[in-house]
Design an enzyme around this catalytic site. Structure first.
Site, short mmCIF file in Angstrom:
data_model
loop_
_atom_site.label_atom_id
_atom_site.label_comp_id
_atom_site.label_asym_id
_atom_site.label_seq_id
_atom_site.Cartn_x
_atom_site.Cartn_y
_atom_site.Cartn_z
N ASP A 189 -49.41 -26.90 -82.09
CA ASP A 189 -48.05 -26.34 -82.44
C ASP A 189 -47.00 -26.69 -81.36
O ASP A 189 -47.24 -26.69 -80.24
CB ASP A 189 -48.33 -25.06 -82.77
N GLU A 204 -47.66 -31.74 -84.15
CA GLU A 204 -46.76 -31.37 -84.85
C GLU A 204 -45.57 -31.59 -83.89
O GLU A 204 -45.05 -30.64 -83.13
CB GLU A 204 -46.68 -29.86 -85.16
#
Length: 933
Positions: A602, A655
């Site tokens: 993330d 990401e």
């Protein structure tokens, strides 16, 4: 405060230790020694419980009284009278003071009162009588059960014949300051057998700690408690020292020797036993109010952490850090217990607090191991399920109670304690692991269903999810699930993205073994498991990582670097090797301990740039004057290289929303920017997601002006290995659900959604779809109630509309998995060719996909609400006929059923730079797939 009694464990066979005694015995001593072996009561139970000790005491007292009555010497009678005279005022003095003082104070007061009375004629027997008088006060009677034998009267006994008999013994004047403690029977605690004669031992009171050590232990700032506590050889014998706050007494049991230590106050108990060597397996009998606890001495053990572990931790290269730090149940030096270790280099001291010591860590200080900043304590008798935290003394002397950063199990929020954990799970996914990664993920079908476990079906545990989720995902044809963060997090509204327990699955849904069971069942169903992993930042909770040992430790010491401007969290200090090790080992941990098949990392962009969400003046350039966070780059490269090396077949996914060069390039290959690749396997294509959704939200009449938003992705489609994500981020916070983004009425919204999904599955790259979007949920996702499953209830009037979209997703996945052209050459430009990409006025897109053998698939999307008859498209001439395999306008999906039911044969007419062409009927707001017939 009364610590819980730990169930006793049977001691190892012990060798009797010689003790010094007087050459001659008084008649009373002879009588007691002669009588002791014949008593049966002491044989009945184990000496490790307070009840057994009490029975043995009563039996020996009774025997001493009988024998004393039968054989009384004049000297014994005189001693009896003297003891009786002294006992009475001692009892009165102790009783008066017991009414207003605490248990420990009562004991001390009584001893002082007796000492004054016995100034003319001191003896260990009289001290015993005085202690007995004190024990008779109501507050102390229940707590004083303990060991007994020749020369001592149990604290629980009243002033009776046993006490009188003990008072008859005389000892030399030079021994007046010492206590005579009987030797314990050799087979004590074995459950019966012949009782051995008790040999008395002399316990000297010359082993007390010096003032400096006492102060450091009391203040929690001692770096080497093992150097002063425990057993240590000294001139004249072995010094025993115990630190047991709130204890009434501490007795050492070493083989056949039993010796009660002196109470030095403040919880310290010391004594010098005349032993030749330090016993290897002695035990402690610790008397508290109402109970007696028999335990190993935690301070007699060598460090349970090896030099190699410490070296690797110091170097920041311990790839299995979870095996070295945290709470590890184990057998150490033949004793079962738990090793507690924690990294806290700035701490002045570290203690252990938990359910086993009523959250008072004073008596459980850890020792510092060298210069690594690691503190360690092996606690015998502590096992799985115990709650604990570390009590850390900061550099300024203040204290903080912290959860274990390496805890592998935690309490369910809002509780925050760590839990001692040892996995008992036996995996059943060997077949899956053996074939995992063959072929490589970027050359294999890869269709992902993103799930928030806590809200997918609210109320289900890991094990209940294991009964439903694998079957549902398999039925829809997805190859993988991606779990939003499962690591422990205090705030459910963060969806798991603000982690405090990096090594523990959230306890909201069950135990770590329960989570393993869910992963196992998914694997057995043929479904890979990806997990969102959050190494970018952590929350500021004062019981977790923030300023863990009183100073910035896991976060960067520069406030400009540590504070995340968007989320109010703290960023990790990626330049500190121990912190980098903590995170790299964490990635390895999830892959190896929980068989996770991939990590979706993330917020990578926030890690890569020093100026991320910062204004000028709020950040400092790197050593080259640039904005790149070189420490974060090195960390991501190390993480990826380590995980791929140790776990072939897994995949890491970034990401990353910027144009950083080389996200999925190998770490050893340097790009034009001078950096090696970050080493990820795949990257979320945030540009495709943003542009394509922008296009789809436009009314069809306006789409001609935004045509390039659907085609631009092919300009950079092969610069990285991409995943096309329609994730949770796109259906929350006012962005609306996927179907609700689409223009038009309800029929047109569903048609647009179906056309978009068909375009997405045919586009180069892997696919990811968030839960609830597979059946066209109209509402945004909420972690509070999850997907609107009632939309699929047959009793609901529009159920067919939602079921139709879900049926389409199932068919897209089925055809996708069986058509190598859609996934085999996702990262190879030769696997894609535009047929028509500039038909903006028609809102039509058509392209070919090829597999490794050159077999094509033709995908055509008509994003206008009109039927286009006889629409001509160029195709390869070597394909004799084309067969429609997917049409998103089919009636079973809820469409108008404008289809091409018969094979379509090409005509020898050049079109779109192809030597042949076909004519198709294009349904409105639909995507059509055709394969060679």
């Amino acid at each position: 405060m009364t610590p819980r009694t730990t169930p006793p464990s049977e001691p190892d066979p012990q060798t009797p230790v010689e003790s010094t005694t007087a050459e001659t015995k008084t008649p009373a001593k002879k009588a007691a020694a002669k009588k002791a072996p014949s008593k049966k009561a002491a044989q009945a139970g184990t000496a490790r419980s307070a009840q057994a000790v009490e029975k043995a005491v009563a039996s020996m007292r009774k025997g001493a009284a009988k024998k004393g009555t039968a054989k009384k010497a004049p000297a014994a009678a005189a001693a009896k009278k003297a003891a009786a005279k002294k006992a009475a005022p001692a009892e009165k003095t102790a009783a008066k003071k017991a009414a207003t003082k605490k248990a420990v104070a009562k004991k001390t007061t009584a001893k002082k009162a007796v000492a004054k009375k016995a100034a003319v004629k001191q003896s260990p027997a009289r001290k015993t009588v005085a202690k007995q008088a004190t024990a008779r006060t109501p507050a102390k009677a229940a707590a004083a059960k303990g060991s007994t034998g020749e020369g001592s009267v149990p604290p629980s006994a009243g002033a009776g014949t046993g006490a009188k008999k003990a008072g008859a013994r005389r000892i030399p004047a030079q021994q007046a300051a010492q206590k005579k403690i009987p030797a314990q029977q050799a087979n004590e605690g074995k459950g019966g057998g012949e009782q051995q004669p008790a040999a008395p031992v002399t316990v000297a009171d010359s082993a007390a700690l010096d003032a400096a050590d006492r102060d450091r232990l009391l203040s929690g700032t001692h770096h080497e408690p093992h150097s002063v506590l425990g057993a240590h050889p000294v001139p004249g014998g072995v010094a025993f020292r115990a630190f047991r706050p709130f204890a009434l007494s501490v007795t050492v049991v070493a083989g056949a020797v039993r010796g009660e230590l002196h109470d030095d106050g403040d919880g310290f108990f010391t004594g010098l036993l005349p032993l030749r060597d330090v016993p290897q397996d002695y035990r402690l009998l610790v008397a508290y109010e109402g109970t007696v606890q028999e335990t190993e001495d935690a301070y007699r053990f060598l460090p349970a952490l090896g030099d190699l572990d410490l070296h690797l931790i110091g170097e920041g290269r311990h790839e299995e850090l979870w095996r070295a730090l945290g709470a590890q149940p184990m057998t150490h030096q033949g004793v079962t217990g738990t090793r507690f270790t924690v990294w806290a280099p700035n701490a002045r001291g570290v203690s252990l607090a938990g359910t086993f010591n009523y959250w008072d860590g004073t008596g459980y200080p850890l020792r510092s191991l060298g210069g690594t900043g690691v503190w360690e304590l092996f606690v015998p008798g502590i096992g799985e399920g115990e709650l604990y935290k570390f009590e850390i003394t900061r550099p300024d002397g203040s204290k903080t109670l912290r959860a274990d950063p390496m805890a592998r199990r935690t309490e369910a929020p809002p509780n925050t304690s760590s839990i001692v954990y040892a996995s008992q799970y036996e995996w059943g996914d060997a077949a899956w692991l053996e074939r995992r990664g063959t072929p490589a993920p970027h050359e294999a079908p890869f269709s992902v269903y993103e799930v928030h476990l806590a809200s997918w079906r609210p109320g289900l545990t890991y094990r209940r999810l294991a009964e439903q989720l694998p079957a549902y995902v398999k039925d829809l044809g997805f190859t993988h699930v991606e779990l939003m963060p499962v690591a422990e997090h205090p705030f459910g509204g963060s969806w798991g993205y603000q982690v405090t327990g990096f090594y523990a699955p959230t306890a909201r849904l069950g135990t770590p073994d329960d989570f393993k069971y869910l992963v196992d069942r998914l694997h057995q169903a043929g479904i890979g498991v990806l997990m969102d992993w959050v190494p970018a930042h952590f929350p500021r909770d004062d019981w977790a990582l923030a300023e863990f040992d009183g100073r910035p430790l896991y976060e960067h010491e520069d406030p400009l670097r540590s504070a995340h401007p968007d989320w109010g969290t703290l960023e990790f200090d990626f330049g500190r090797r121990e912190v980098r090790n903590f995170l790299v080992a964490n990635a390895v941990y999830w892959c190896e301990e929980f068989h996770i098949d991939g990590l979706r990392v993330d917020a990578v962009a926030s890690m890569l740039y020093l100026d991320y969400s910062r204004e000028p003046g709020q950040w400092v350039p790197n050593e080259h004057g640039g904005r790149e966070n070189l420490d974060a780059v090195a960390f991501l490269q190390e993480m990826n290289a380590t995980v791929y090396r140790r776990n072939p077949g897994i995949v890491t996914i970034a990401e990353e929303s910027t144009a950083w060069d080389g996200v999925t390039r190998p770490t050893h290959v340097t790009g034009p920017g001078g950096f090696g690749g970050l080493g990820f396997g795949l990257k979320w294509n945030m540009g495709w997601m943003h542009d394509s959704l922008q296009y789809m939200t436009k009314e069809p009449v306006h789409r001609r002006y935004h045509h390039d938003e659907m085609t631009f992705s092919m300009v950079y489609a092969y610069s990285e290995n991409y995943v096309l994500p329609i994730s949770h981020d796109e259906v929350v916070h006012g962005k609306r659900s996927l179907v609700s983004k689409m223009p038009g009425d309800w029929w047109q919204q569903r048609a647009n959604l179906r056309a978009y999904l068909g375009f997405m599955w045919a586009h180069p790259g892997k696919q990811l779809l968030f839960m609830g979007q597979e059946f066209a949920q109209g509402a945004e996702w909420s972690e509070a109630h999850g997907p609107d499953w009632w939309l699929l209830d047959p009793a609901y009037g529009a159920e067919a509309d939602h079921r139709g979209v879900r049926d389409l997703v199932r068919d897209l996945n089925t055809v996708y998995r069986h058509t190598p052209a859609l996934w085999q050459r996702d990262t190879d430009p030769s696997g894609f060719r535009w047929v028509v990409g500039d038909a903006a006025d028609d809102n039509v897109f058509a392209f070919l996909r090829y597999d490794a053998e050159g077999v094509p698939l033709l995908a055509v999307s008509n994003m206008s609400p009109v039927v286009r008859e006889e629409y001509r498209l160029g195709v390869p001439e070597e394909v004799p006929a084309w067969h429609e395999v997917v049409n998103t306008d089919a009636a079973r999906y809820g469409g108008g059923d404008v289809v091409n039911p018969d094979p379509v044969k090409p005509e020898p007419q050049t079109w779109h730079a192809h030597p042949a062409s076909i004519r198709l009927t294009l349904p409105p707001l639909a995507t059509v797939w055709l394969r060679p017939a």
